[in-house]
Scaffold this motif. Structure first.
Motif, PDB file in Angstrom:
ATOM      1  N   LEU A 429      30.660 -80.743 -15.203  1.00  0.00           N
ATOM      2  CA  LEU A 429      30.080 -81.664 -14.230  1.00  0.00           C
ATOM      3  C   LEU A 429      30.779 -83.017 -14.293  1.00  0.00           C
ATOM      4  CD1 LEU A 429      27.908 -82.205 -12.114  1.00  0.00           C
ATOM      5  CD2 LEU A 429      26.362 -82.872 -13.971  1.00  0.00           C
ATOM      6  N   ILE A 430      31.070 -83.468 -15.504  1.00  0.00           N
ATOM      7  CA  ILE A 430      31.791 -84.735 -15.663  1.00  0.00           C
ATOM      8  C   ILE A 430      33.173 -84.637 -15.011  1.00  0.00           C
ATOM      9  CG2 ILE A 430      32.842 -86.281 -17.346  1.00  0.00           C
ATOM     10  CD1 ILE A 430      30.502 -85.663 -19.220  1.00  0.00           C
ATOM     11  N   LEU A 435      36.862 -86.193 -10.905  1.00  0.00           N
ATOM     12  CA  LEU A 435      37.962 -85.923  -9.982  1.00  0.00           C
ATOM     13  C   LEU A 435      37.816 -86.716  -8.687  1.00  0.00           C
ATOM     14  CD1 LEU A 435      38.504 -82.079 -10.421  1.00  0.00           C
ATOM     15  CD2 LEU A 435      40.176 -83.884 -10.856  1.00  0.00           C
ATOM     16  N   VAL A 436      36.583 -86.887  -8.244  1.00  0.00           N
ATOM     17  CA  VAL A 436      36.352 -87.677  -7.026  1.00  0.00           C
ATOM     18  C   VAL A 436      36.835 -89.102  -7.227  1.00  0.00           C
ATOM     19  CG1 VAL A 436      34.593 -88.551  -5.445  1.00  0.00           C
ATOM     20  CG2 VAL A 436      34.391 -86.231  -6.377  1.00  0.00           C
ATOM     21  N   GLN A 437      36.476 -89.702  -8.364  1.00  0.00           N
ATOM     22  CA  GLN A 437      36.891 -91.071  -8.651  1.00  0.00           C
ATOM     23  C   GLN A 437      38.389 -91.144  -8.915  1.00  0.00           C
ATOM     24  OE1 GLN A 437      35.106 -93.761  -8.336  1.00  0.00           O
ATOM     25  NE2 GLN A 437      36.826 -95.062  -8.931  1.00  0.00           N
ATOM     26  N   GLN A 480      42.664 -77.673 -17.733  1.00  0.00           N
ATOM     27  CA  GLN A 480      41.221 -77.853 -17.602  1.00  0.00           C
ATOM     28  C   GLN A 480      40.831 -78.386 -16.231  1.00  0.00           C
ATOM     29  OE1 GLN A 480      39.131 -79.952 -20.687  1.00  0.00           O
ATOM     30  NE2 GLN A 480      40.256 -78.954 -22.350  1.00  0.00           N
ATOM     31  N   PHE A 481      41.533 -79.415 -15.753  1.00  0.00           N
ATOM     32  CA  PHE A 481      41.041 -80.041 -14.519  1.00  0.00           C
ATOM     33  C   PHE A 481      41.627 -79.443 -13.238  1.00  0.00           C
ATOM     34  CE2 PHE A 481      44.626 -82.927 -15.530  1.00  0.00           C
ATOM     35  CZ  PHE A 481      45.269 -83.005 -14.302  1.00  0.00           C
ATOM     36  N   ILE A 482      42.798 -78.802 -13.305  1.00  0.00           N
ATOM     37  CA  ILE A 482      43.359 -78.204 -12.089  1.00  0.00           C
ATOM     38  C   ILE A 482      42.494 -77.050 -11.580  1.00  0.00           C
ATOM     39  CG2 ILE A 482      45.306 -76.920 -11.130  1.00  0.00           C
ATOM     40  CD1 ILE A 482      45.799 -79.904 -11.340  1.00  0.00           C
ATOM     41  N   PRO A 483      42.036 -76.105 -12.437  1.00  0.00           N
ATOM     42  CA  PRO A 483      41.141 -75.053 -11.928  1.00  0.00           C
ATOM     43  C   PRO A 483      39.863 -75.611 -11.313  1.00  0.00           C
ATOM     44  CG  PRO A 483      42.007 -74.437 -14.076  1.00  0.00           C
ATOM     45  CD  PRO A 483      42.400 -75.859 -13.850  1.00  0.00           C
ATOM     46  N   VAL A 484      39.324 -76.687 -11.890  1.00  0.00           N
ATOM     47  CA  VAL A 484      38.114 -77.304 -11.318  1.00  0.00           C
ATOM     48  C   VAL A 484      38.425 -77.888  -9.949  1.00  0.00           C
ATOM     49  CG1 VAL A 484      36.377 -79.111 -11.631  1.00  0.00           C
ATOM     50  CG2 VAL A 484      37.157 -77.769 -13.593  1.00  0.00           C
ATOM     51  N   ALA A 485      39.581 -78.529  -9.828  1.00  0.00           N
ATOM     52  CA  ALA A 485      39.982 -79.086  -8.532  1.00  0.00           C
ATOM     53  C   ALA A 485      40.148 -77.993  -7.486  1.00  0.00           C
ATOM     54  CB  ALA A 485      41.290 -79.881  -8.683  1.00  0.00           C
ATOM     55  N   GLU A 486      40.680 -76.830  -7.900  1.00  0.00           N
ATOM     56  CA  GLU A 486      40.846 -75.726  -6.961  1.00  0.00           C
ATOM     57  C   GLU A 486      39.500 -75.161  -6.532  1.00  0.00           C
ATOM     58  OE1 GLU A 486      43.414 -73.073  -9.077  1.00  0.00           O
ATOM     59  OE2 GLU A 486      45.228 -73.887  -8.152  1.00  0.00           O
ATOM     60  N   GLU A 487      38.573 -75.013  -7.471  1.00  0.00           N
ATOM     61  CA  GLU A 487      37.282 -74.432  -7.156  1.00  0.00           C
ATOM     62  C   GLU A 487      36.434 -75.357  -6.299  1.00  0.00           C
ATOM     63  OE1 GLU A 487      35.541 -73.391 -10.869  1.00  0.00           O
ATOM     64  OE2 GLU A 487      37.136 -71.978 -11.400  1.00  0.00           O
ATOM     65  N   THR A 488      36.563 -76.666  -6.490  1.00  0.00           N
ATOM     66  CA  THR A 488      35.770 -77.614  -5.714  1.00  0.00           C
ATOM     67  C   THR A 488      36.440 -78.003  -4.399  1.00  0.00           C
ATOM     68  OG1 THR A 488      36.772 -79.480  -6.905  1.00  0.00           O
ATOM     69  CG2 THR A 488      34.713 -78.577  -7.781  1.00  0.00           C
ATOM     70  N   GLY A 489      37.698 -77.587  -4.207  1.00  0.00           N
ATOM     71  CA  GLY A 489      38.391 -77.896  -2.956  1.00  0.00           C
ATOM     72  C   GLY A 489      39.118 -79.218  -2.955  1.00  0.00           C
ATOM     73  N   SER A 490      39.023 -79.971  -4.052  1.00  0.00           N
ATOM     74  CA  SER A 490      39.692 -81.275  -4.081  1.00  0.00           C
ATOM     75  C   SER A 490      41.178 -81.157  -4.356  1.00  0.00           C
ATOM     76  CB  SER A 490      39.039 -82.171  -5.145  1.00  0.00           C
ATOM     77  OG  SER A 490      39.172 -81.593  -6.436  1.00  0.00           O
ATOM     78  N   ILE A 491      41.673 -79.943  -4.634  1.00  0.00           N
ATOM     79  CA  ILE A 491      43.089 -79.769  -4.962  1.00  0.00           C
ATOM     80  C   ILE A 491      43.986 -80.130  -3.788  1.00  0.00           C
ATOM     81  CG2 ILE A 491      43.141 -77.336  -4.269  1.00  0.00           C
ATOM     82  CD1 ILE A 491      45.003 -78.958  -7.236  1.00  0.00           C
ATOM     83  N   GLU A 492      43.516 -79.969  -2.565  1.00  0.00           N
ATOM     84  CA  GLU A 492      44.365 -80.261  -1.404  1.00  0.00           C
ATOM     85  C   GLU A 492      44.724 -81.739  -1.349  1.00  0.00           C
ATOM     86  OE1 GLU A 492      43.291 -78.559   2.380  1.00  0.00           O
ATOM     87  OE2 GLU A 492      42.158 -76.964   1.415  1.00  0.00           O
ATOM     88  N   SER A 493      43.701 -82.599  -1.435  1.00  0.00           N
ATOM     89  CA  SER A 493      43.986 -84.038  -1.377  1.00  0.00           C
ATOM     90  C   SER A 493      44.666 -84.515  -2.656  1.00  0.00           C
ATOM     91  CB  SER A 493      42.691 -84.823  -1.137  1.00  0.00           C
ATOM     92  OG  SER A 493      41.735 -84.519  -2.132  1.00  0.00           O
ATOM     93  N   LEU A 494      44.231 -83.984  -3.810  1.00  0.00           N
ATOM     94  CA  LEU A 494      44.853 -84.371  -5.075  1.00  0.00           C
ATOM     95  C   LEU A 494      46.300 -83.904  -5.132  1.00  0.00           C
ATOM     96  CD1 LEU A 494      44.666 -85.507  -7.961  1.00  0.00           C
ATOM     97  CD2 LEU A 494      43.789 -83.272  -8.689  1.00  0.00           C
ATOM     98  N   GLY A 495      46.541 -82.657  -4.711  1.00  0.00           N
ATOM     99  CA  GLY A 495      47.906 -82.129  -4.717  1.00  0.00           C
ATOM    100  C   GLY A 495      48.826 -82.913  -3.802  1.00  0.00           C
TER     101      GLY A 495
END
Length: 684
Positions: A429-430, A435-437, A480-495
């Motif tokens: 959760l953290i 990732l948003v911040q 650790q954080f890339i799979p979370v970004a992929e699952e939450t959909g934030s990987i597109e903007s982060l990538g």
């Protein structure tokens, strides 16, 4: 004020004119003088006066006044008063049949005529108002499709009007036996409330089920009132079956998933609380399984939502077939399902059911959008009341946490909840919130690991590697954080943000005269996005970094969604950007598909390199990968090179490049020029 218009029907002209003069003295307007019945009928129907004064005897061969009056009543309903010298019984009978508004015997006084006219007109106005009221009532009954009925106790007759017979599908003759015939049609469970209400309050208003003539059950809105003093029972019915069915459908959709038909999260709350309440009374247990399909997002993104829906429907049917009758399957949303196991006797039963589900769900599925069967596995989390939680909400969170532990353990398996899992759930959760911040403050940065030409030791490129220093958790590795970004959909903007930063840095090095290839990892989710090519073009244009020096690294997971992603890969190559497959040999490699990919380079995973040169299996697998690459005309880079012996072995086998701690770790951007000043690397 408009004067009353009168027609005089009299075959003796002198009598007619005298009558006209007297009427006009009284204030009436004589609109016509008719000498025959035929003329009277024609003109009355055409001009519609307020009233007609009719002589019964209009000549030997002429139409009788009674017949003319009858036709006028039938067609125009203009009131008729007979003025005649005849009062014989047969004449009165004929006159009565035409329903006159008055009957004056000649001779009569003028004020007697005036009184008769006024009373006739008053009666006619009353009848008109009543007729209009009845017409409005009839139209209202027709519009609302109401059925009206009356039970008359004195005569034991059952009278119906409106749509009563249409609603019940039978004729009036069916009710000749009286009220009992109607009561017998009402559902036996609804009959008491109907009769009790009538007996207690004298009226009933509610919905009852009625079996109509063909045996079909309909939902009927029934209003009835008992007039005891008149010994009458009057009621109104309306078929509301369509409304009831619509309400049932709305209620069903509110508590069931529209796609799969399984119970949804709203019904889950009811079921889990009921199961826990029952278990609390019996001091029993309730099991809860949280099921998440592994790789569903990739299939949904690559094959389309229709294929994803088809897969979800198949999954729901498999759940229903596999579970016991007492188990309750629920679709939570997306690719997430729950299974409630009430009356759990043995904890092991949860594991048995989970194993059955894993075996069922991994059976290949044929989808319309794909020629080859598609295989998905599942990760299942298990939690039990009261062992892990004491209410439905906490139990749900516990099995959700356990499910993520099952995914972390390698997927296609199940995991029980524990306190350690709760800590991991908090950690995740953290990460999600962080990732948003991180996208806002750009706290995820890039380090660059050099890639070396193994033949001469020159630095030919760098791989951009993301690093995140979290304010609470400290350094968090990409694994650790890339799979979370992929699952939450934030990987597109982060990538996209990291890709632009890598290109911008590559351009800075170009301006310093450093000709380096910059490799950047992109996820399958990014490639599946319809916006990716536009984002890529915009980044290259904004940064000015030459496309020929940019390389995008993709994972072998693109193989399972190749049909959808291949056009995107081809468009990337058309722009002069190179492609490589990262960690080759550890994922979904398919040699027959590899030949169709527009790639230039294979990256050998460090798990193969670390066993060199002494491990025979590592040597054999590395040689096999190099042989595949050589046969397809592809360059190769070995990851994780840490010893000089590994460098020598890889170079001897024909591997083109390498990266690893032997040469340099991932470095900040400003240290890359310093490193290049000390190269090329050399073997001792």
């Amino acid at each position: 004020m408009t004067r009353t218009t009168v027609f005089i029907v009299e075959d003796e002209l002198i009598v007619a004119l005298d009558l006209k003069r007297n009427l006009e003295k009284l204030g009436y307007q004589v609109a016509a003088l008719c000498a025959s019945g035929e003329d009277a009928v024609s003109r009355v129907n055409a001009e519609l006066p307020d009233i007609v004064l009719m002589d019964i005897n209009l000549g030997r061969d002429a139409m009788p006044g009674t017949e003319a009056a009858q036709q006028i009543m039938d067609t125009s309903r203009v009131p008729v008063i007979f003025l005649t010298a005849y009062a014989e019984e047969n004449v009165l009978a004929c006159a009565e049949a035409s329903m006159p508004y008055g009957y004056l015997l000649k001779p009569f006084e003028l004020r007697e005529l005036d009184a008769t006219l006024r009373m006739a007109l008053a009666r006619h106005r009353t009848e008109q108002r009543l007729q209009l009221s009845e017409e409005r009532l009839r139209l209202a009954i027709d519009t609302a499709e109401l059925g009206v009925w009356e039970w008359q106790e004195r005569t034991r007759s059952f009278v119906t009007e409106g749509h009563f017979n249409d609603i019940l599908g039978t004729g009036v003759h069916f009710f000749e036996q009286g009220r009992e015939s109607f009561l017998d049609m009402i559902h036996v469970a609804d009959r008491p409330q109907f009769l009790d209400s009538l007996n207690y309050s004298g009226h009933f208003r509610g919905v009852v089920r009625i079996f109509v003539a063909n045996g079909e059950m309909r939902w009927i809105s029934l209003h009835a009132r008992h007039f005891k003093d008149q010994q009458r029972l009057i009621g109104v019915i309306n078929d509301i079956s369509h409304i009831h069915h619509a309400e049932e459908r709305i209620s069903y959709l509110a508590y069931h998933d529209a796609l799969t038909g399984l119970a949804n999260r709203h019904l889950f709350q009811d079921h889990i609380e009921q199961a826990i309440d029952a278990a609390r009374l019996r001091k029993g247990r309730v099991g809860l399984l949280f099921i998440d399909l592994d790789g569903f997002k990739t299939i949904n993104d690559s094959l389309g939502h229709n294929a994803g829906d088809e897969l979800l429907i198949t999954t729901a049917r498999r759940l229903e077939r596999t579970l016991r009758m007492t188990d309750i399957p629920i679709r939570l949303g997306g690719d997430e399902f729950l299974v409630i196991i009430p009356d759990l006797i043995h904890l092991e039963d949860c594991a048995v059911i989970a194993n059955h589900l894993l075996g069922t769900l991994c059976v290949p599925v044929r989808l319309e959008a794909c020629e080859d069967p598609v295989t998905v596995t599942a990760s299942i989390g298990i939690a039990v009341y009261p062992d892990h939680a004491h209410d439905g909400t906490t139990l749900f969170k516990a099995c959700d946490t356990a499910m993520y532990s099952a995914k972390a353990a390698g997927r296609n398996g199940f995991c029980w909840f524990s306190n350690e899992m709760a800590q991991r759930a908090r950690h995740r959760l953290i990460l999600e919130q962080g990732l948003v911040q991180a996208r806002l403050d750009k706290s995820i940065t890039l380090l660059y690991q050099p890639q070396i030409d193994l033949a001469d030791g020159r630095v030919v490129g760098v791989e951009a590697l993301a690093r995140w220093n979290h304010p609470e958790l400290g350094a968090i590795p990409p694994a650790q954080f890339i799979p979370v970004a992929e699952e939450t959909g934030s990987i597109e903007s982060l990538g996209a943000m990291l890709l632009e930063e890598a290109c911008r840095q590559g351009q800075r090095w170009s301006e310093l005269g450093l000709d380096l290839r910059v490799s950047v990892n992109v996820s399958v989710r990014q490639l599946a996005s319809s916006r990716f090519i536009d984002q890529l073009d915009a980044i290259v244009e904004r940064t000015g970094f030459p496309a020929r020096r940019l390389e995008l690294e993709i994972t072998e997971s693109v193989m399972i969604s190749l049909d959808r992603i291949l056009p995107t890969l081809s468009r990337i190559r058309e722009r002069g950007i190179s492609l490589s497959i990262d960690d080759f040999g550890t994922g979904f490699s398919c040699l027959s598909m590899l030949q169709h990919l527009p790639i230039e380079r294979l990256k050998i995973d460090k798990s193969f390199v670390e066993g060199l040169p002494h491990n025979g299996n590592s040597l054999a697998l590395t040689l096999a990968i190099l042989s595949v690459a050589n046969s397809l005309g592809l360059d190769t880079i070995a990851e994780g090179v840490e010893t000089e012996l590994q460098w020598q072995q890889l170079a001897a086998l024909g591997c083109n490049g390498g990266q690893g701690w032997l040469f340099a770790p991932a470095l900040p951007a400003d240290e890359i020029p310093l490193l290049l000043a000390r190269t090329p690397f050399k073997l001792p």
